[in-house]
Design a protein around this motif. Structure first.
Motif, PDB file in Angstrom:
ATOM      1  N   LEU A   1      -3.053 -27.809   6.945  1.00 21.31           N
ATOM      2  CA  LEU A   1      -2.858 -29.132   6.424  1.00 21.31           C
ATOM      3  C   LEU A   1      -2.034 -30.085   7.454  1.00 21.31           C
ATOM      4  O   LEU A   1      -2.166 -31.467   7.163  1.00 21.31           O
ATOM      5  CB  LEU A   1      -2.040 -28.955   5.202  1.00 21.31           C
ATOM      6  CG  LEU A   1      -2.843 -28.004   4.311  1.00 21.31           C
ATOM      7  CD1 LEU A   1      -1.861 -27.796   2.931  1.00 21.31           C
ATOM      8  CD2 LEU A   1      -4.239 -28.442   3.799  1.00 21.31           C
ATOM      9  N   PHE A   2      -1.421 -29.642   8.337  1.00 22.86           N
ATOM     10  CA  PHE A   2      -0.585 -30.569   9.252  1.00 22.86           C
ATOM     11  C   PHE A   2      -1.152 -30.684  10.689  1.00 22.86           C
ATOM     12  O   PHE A   2      -0.336 -30.456  11.541  1.00 22.86           O
ATOM     13  CB  PHE A   2       1.014 -30.011   9.228  1.00 22.86           C
ATOM     14  CG  PHE A   2       1.594 -30.065   7.758  1.00 22.86           C
ATOM     15  CD1 PHE A   2       2.269 -31.375   7.354  1.00 22.86           C
ATOM     16  CD2 PHE A   2       1.662 -29.053   7.313  1.00 22.86           C
ATOM     17  CE1 PHE A   2       2.693 -31.215   6.266  1.00 22.86           C
ATOM     18  CE2 PHE A   2       2.293 -28.933   5.846  1.00 22.86           C
ATOM     19  CZ  PHE A   2       2.830 -30.438   5.485  1.00 22.86           C
ATOM     20  N   ASP A   3      -2.313 -30.968  10.744  1.00 21.77           N
ATOM     21  CA  ASP A   3      -3.014 -31.368  12.029  1.00 21.77           C
ATOM     22  C   ASP A   3      -2.759 -32.528  12.211  1.00 21.77           C
ATOM     23  O   ASP A   3      -1.742 -33.227  11.626  1.00 21.77           O
ATOM     24  CB  ASP A   3      -4.349 -31.170  11.764  1.00 21.77           C
ATOM     25  CG  ASP A   3      -5.098 -32.134  10.435  1.00 21.77           C
ATOM     26  OD1 ASP A   3      -4.516 -32.825  10.174  1.00 21.77           O
ATOM     27  OD2 ASP A   3      -6.331 -31.885  10.302  1.00 21.77           O
ATOM     28  N   ALA A   4      -3.224 -33.402  13.282  1.00 21.42           N
ATOM     29  CA  ALA A   4      -2.876 -34.434  14.084  1.00 21.42           C
ATOM     30  C   ALA A   4      -2.823 -35.847  13.070  1.00 21.42           C
ATOM     31  O   ALA A   4      -1.967 -36.636  12.918  1.00 21.42           O
ATOM     32  CB  ALA A   4      -3.754 -35.024  15.133  1.00 21.42           C
ATOM     33  N   ASP A   5      -3.600 -35.639  11.914  1.00 21.15           N
ATOM     34  CA  ASP A   5      -3.668 -36.855  10.885  1.00 21.15           C
ATOM     35  C   ASP A   5      -3.173 -36.271   9.663  1.00 21.15           C
ATOM     36  O   ASP A   5      -3.398 -37.195   8.733  1.00 21.15           O
ATOM     37  CB  ASP A   5      -5.090 -37.466  10.814  1.00 21.15           C
ATOM     38  CG  ASP A   5      -6.301 -36.453  10.633  1.00 21.15           C
ATOM     39  OD1 ASP A   5      -5.873 -35.310  10.390  1.00 21.15           O
ATOM     40  OD2 ASP A   5      -7.345 -37.230  10.723  1.00 21.15           O
ATOM     41  N   GLY A   6      -2.609 -35.046   9.351  1.00 27.27           N
ATOM     42  CA  GLY A   6      -2.252 -34.805   8.278  1.00 27.27           C
ATOM     43  C   GLY A   6      -3.244 -34.652   7.267  1.00 27.27           C
ATOM     44  O   GLY A   6      -4.423 -34.577   7.458  1.00 27.27           O
ATOM     45  N   SER A   7      -2.837 -34.692   5.876  1.00 28.81           N
ATOM     46  CA  SER A   7      -3.663 -34.443   4.679  1.00 28.81           C
ATOM     47  C   SER A   7      -3.035 -35.035   3.638  1.00 28.81           C
ATOM     48  O   SER A   7      -1.911 -35.137   3.427  1.00 28.81           O
ATOM     49  CB  SER A   7      -4.137 -32.704   4.431  1.00 28.81           C
ATOM     50  OG  SER A   7      -2.644 -32.035   4.300  1.00 28.81           O
ATOM     51  N   SER A   8      -3.636 -34.838   2.298  1.00 28.70           N
ATOM     52  CA  SER A   8      -3.207 -35.581   1.304  1.00 28.70           C
ATOM     53  C   SER A   8      -3.972 -34.594   0.086  1.00 28.70           C
ATOM     54  O   SER A   8      -4.883 -34.086   0.258  1.00 28.70           O
ATOM     55  CB  SER A   8      -3.607 -37.131   1.098  1.00 28.70           C
ATOM     56  OG  SER A   8      -4.867 -37.246   1.263  1.00 28.70           O
ATOM     57  N   VAL A   9      -3.456 -35.175  -1.009  1.00 28.06           N
ATOM     58  CA  VAL A   9      -4.274 -34.411  -2.464  1.00 28.06           C
ATOM     59  C   VAL A   9      -4.685 -35.764  -3.325  1.00 28.06           C
ATOM     60  O   VAL A   9      -3.852 -36.618  -3.435  1.00 28.06           O
ATOM     61  CB  VAL A   9      -3.009 -33.685  -3.186  1.00 28.06           C
ATOM     62  CG1 VAL A   9      -1.817 -34.260  -3.763  1.00 28.06           C
ATOM     63  CG2 VAL A   9      -3.891 -33.033  -4.364  1.00 28.06           C
ATOM     64  N   VAL A  10      -5.871 -35.478  -3.713  1.00 30.68           N
ATOM     65  CA  VAL A  10      -6.433 -36.620  -4.233  1.00 30.68           C
ATOM     66  C   VAL A  10      -6.944 -36.130  -5.919  1.00 30.68           C
ATOM     67  O   VAL A  10      -7.494 -34.980  -5.900  1.00 30.68           O
ATOM     68  CB  VAL A  10      -7.603 -37.229  -3.568  1.00 30.68           C
ATOM     69  CG1 VAL A  10      -8.554 -38.417  -4.563  1.00 30.68           C
ATOM     70  CG2 VAL A  10      -7.004 -38.026  -2.371  1.00 30.68           C
TER      71      VAL A  10
ATOM     72  N   ARG B   1     -14.635 -42.023  -8.695  1.00 32.31           N
ATOM     73  CA  ARG B   1     -13.408 -42.813  -8.293  1.00 32.31           C
ATOM     74  C   ARG B   1     -12.317 -41.966  -7.993  1.00 32.31           C
ATOM     75  O   ARG B   1     -11.836 -40.959  -8.548  1.00 32.31           O
ATOM     76  CB  ARG B   1     -12.908 -43.857  -9.090  1.00 32.31           C
ATOM     77  CG  ARG B   1     -14.021 -44.879  -9.086  1.00 32.31           C
ATOM     78  CD  ARG B   1     -13.697 -46.133 -10.139  1.00 32.31           C
ATOM     79  NE  ARG B   1     -12.442 -46.790  -9.549  1.00 32.31           N
ATOM     80  CZ  ARG B   1     -12.283 -47.996  -8.986  1.00 32.31           C
ATOM     81  NH1 ARG B   1     -13.261 -48.340  -8.199  1.00 32.31           N
ATOM     82  NH2 ARG B   1     -11.190 -48.361  -8.488  1.00 32.31           N
ATOM     83  N   ARG B   2     -11.367 -42.373  -6.927  1.00 28.70           N
ATOM     84  CA  ARG B   2     -10.228 -41.778  -6.703  1.00 28.70           C
ATOM     85  C   ARG B   2      -9.074 -42.480  -7.612  1.00 28.70           C
ATOM     86  O   ARG B   2      -8.943 -43.594  -7.408  1.00 28.70           O
ATOM     87  CB  ARG B   2     -10.021 -41.615  -5.408  1.00 28.70           C
ATOM     88  CG  ARG B   2     -10.839 -41.091  -4.328  1.00 28.70           C
ATOM     89  CD  ARG B   2     -10.488 -41.381  -2.771  1.00 28.70           C
ATOM     90  NE  ARG B   2     -11.661 -40.790  -2.164  1.00 28.70           N
ATOM     91  CZ  ARG B   2     -11.642 -40.637  -0.673  1.00 28.70           C
ATOM     92  NH1 ARG B   2     -10.639 -40.688  -0.115  1.00 28.70           N
ATOM     93  NH2 ARG B   2     -12.763 -39.823  -0.118  1.00 28.70           N
ATOM     94  N   VAL B   3      -8.382 -41.703  -8.495  1.00 22.97           N
ATOM     95  CA  VAL B   3      -7.516 -42.348  -9.127  1.00 22.97           C
ATOM     96  C   VAL B   3      -5.953 -42.103  -8.797  1.00 22.97           C
ATOM     97  O   VAL B   3      -5.029 -42.830  -9.414  1.00 22.97           O
ATOM     98  CB  VAL B   3      -7.735 -41.925 -10.744  1.00 22.97           C
ATOM     99  CG1 VAL B   3      -8.960 -42.402 -11.256  1.00 22.97           C
ATOM    100  CG2 VAL B   3      -7.521 -40.439 -10.926  1.00 22.97           C
ATOM    101  N   ALA B   4      -5.731 -41.234  -8.094  1.00 20.77           N
ATOM    102  CA  ALA B   4      -4.330 -40.868  -7.846  1.00 20.77           C
ATOM    103  C   ALA B   4      -4.366 -40.147  -6.199  1.00 20.77           C
ATOM    104  O   ALA B   4      -5.273 -39.370  -5.890  1.00 20.77           O
ATOM    105  CB  ALA B   4      -3.652 -40.366  -8.737  1.00 20.77           C
ATOM    106  N   CYS B   5      -3.256 -40.450  -5.666  1.00 20.75           N
ATOM    107  CA  CYS B   5      -3.105 -39.683  -4.352  1.00 20.75           C
ATOM    108  C   CYS B   5      -1.637 -39.593  -3.988  1.00 20.75           C
ATOM    109  O   CYS B   5      -0.803 -40.109  -4.154  1.00 20.75           O
ATOM    110  CB  CYS B   5      -3.926 -40.713  -3.342  1.00 20.75           C
ATOM    111  SG  CYS B   5      -3.952 -40.327  -1.752  1.00 20.75           S
ATOM    112  N   GLY B   6      -1.559 -38.433  -3.039  1.00 18.86           N
ATOM    113  CA  GLY B   6      -0.242 -38.127  -2.487  1.00 18.86           C
ATOM    114  C   GLY B   6      -0.333 -37.489  -1.182  1.00 18.86           C
ATOM    115  O   GLY B   6      -1.133 -36.587  -0.983  1.00 18.86           O
ATOM    116  N   VAL B   7       0.471 -37.842  -0.129  1.00 18.09           N
ATOM    117  CA  VAL B   7       0.474 -37.352   1.138  1.00 18.09           C
ATOM    118  C   VAL B   7       1.380 -35.956   0.979  1.00 18.09           C
ATOM    119  O   VAL B   7       2.323 -36.026   0.312  1.00 18.09           O
ATOM    120  CB  VAL B   7       1.252 -38.392   2.049  1.00 18.09           C
ATOM    121  CG1 VAL B   7       1.256 -37.779   3.325  1.00 18.09           C
ATOM    122  CG2 VAL B   7       0.332 -39.619   1.930  1.00 18.09           C
ATOM    123  N   ILE B   8       0.677 -35.127   1.651  1.00 13.43           N
ATOM    124  CA  ILE B   8       1.471 -33.747   1.746  1.00 13.43           C
ATOM    125  C   ILE B   8       2.342 -33.877   2.909  1.00 13.43           C
ATOM    126  O   ILE B   8       2.227 -34.028   3.929  1.00 13.43           O
ATOM    127  CB  ILE B   8       0.201 -32.710   1.905  1.00 13.43           C
ATOM    128  CG1 ILE B   8      -0.637 -32.567   0.831  1.00 13.43           C
ATOM    129  CG2 ILE B   8       1.045 -31.211   2.003  1.00 13.43           C
ATOM    130  CD1 ILE B   8      -1.846 -31.802   0.935  1.00 13.43           C
TER     131      ILE B   8
END
Length: 215
Positions: free
Chosen positions: A161-170, A206-213
């Motif tokens: 999940l921690f590659d060059a551009d990271g990841s998030s949960v949606v 639609r994406r209603v919520a997001c969090g950076v991991i």
């Protein structure tokens, strides 16, 4: 409400969570700093979630509506815990996305959905469609707007999940069809198989919520 979310998340982690030392007695000001859990030889441990990674999930207004934790940094089957509040009742698509950027002002040019900055679904094998590595079961939200889920996946390892551009949960507005092909593909007009919208997000809207991991 966010305090309740933190408490629910701690309870959901169960016995596997690290033990937190008792907080010191309040001082003259009536407040006390949070206790730091201790590891071997009194050294600080990685916190009450035992070295896990996670995310604070926010809606498009910037308000926190949930928390995510992923345990098992050295496991090929990480354990995911999520608790949410103040969401629309029903089932919501719930995915790991490919970029660690949650900008509500970044909108999908095709749909106007916020959090376009999070990119597509996290995927280690582009040939594995209609399933992506970041596809997770739908998140069920009750009538009171709260929801909780605990699950295990073997589609990725935490380090990935921690590659060059990271990841998030949606979290999406609608349920993911999980490759259950909608009726519109059986119209008798020669359509055979899922269209681009289903391949992209399982018709979850639609994406209603997001969090950076983060670590």
């Amino acid at each position: 409400m966010l305090r309740e979310v933190h408490l629910t998340l701690a309870l959901a982690l169960g016995a596997g969570a690290a033990t937190v030392a008792a907080a010191p007695a309040p001082g003259p000001s009536g407040t006390a700093p949070p206790a730091r859990p201790s590891g071997p030889a009194g050294e600080p441990s990685s916190g009450p979630f035992g070295g896990q990674v996670g995310a604070t999930i926010k809606n498009a207004d910037g308000r926190a509506v949930g928390m995510l934790r992923i345990a098992g940094a050295d496991s090929d089957k990480p354990r995911i815990v999520v608790v949410v509040s103040d969401l629309t009742p029903g089932q919501h698509g719930f995915h790991i996305h490919a970029k660690g950027v949650c900008d509500p002002k970044s909108t999908d040019p095709a749909t106007g959905s916020p959090f376009f900055s999070a990119g597509p679904h996290f995927d280690l094998d582009s040939e594995a469609h209609p399933y992506h590595s970041g596809d997770l079961p739908d998140l069920m939200v009750g009538k009171d707007g709260t929801g909780r889920a605990v699950l295990v996946t073997d589609r990725f390892r935490v380090q990935q999940l921690f590659d060059a551009d990271g990841s998030s949960v949606v979290i999406h507005a609608l349920s993911d069809n999980h490759a259950n092909i909608p009726d519109r593909y059986h119209s008798g007009q020669g359509q055979g198989g899922p269209d681009a919208e289903t391949l992209k997000a399982g018709d979850s809207g639609r994406r209603v919520a997001c969090g950076v991991i983060e670590r």
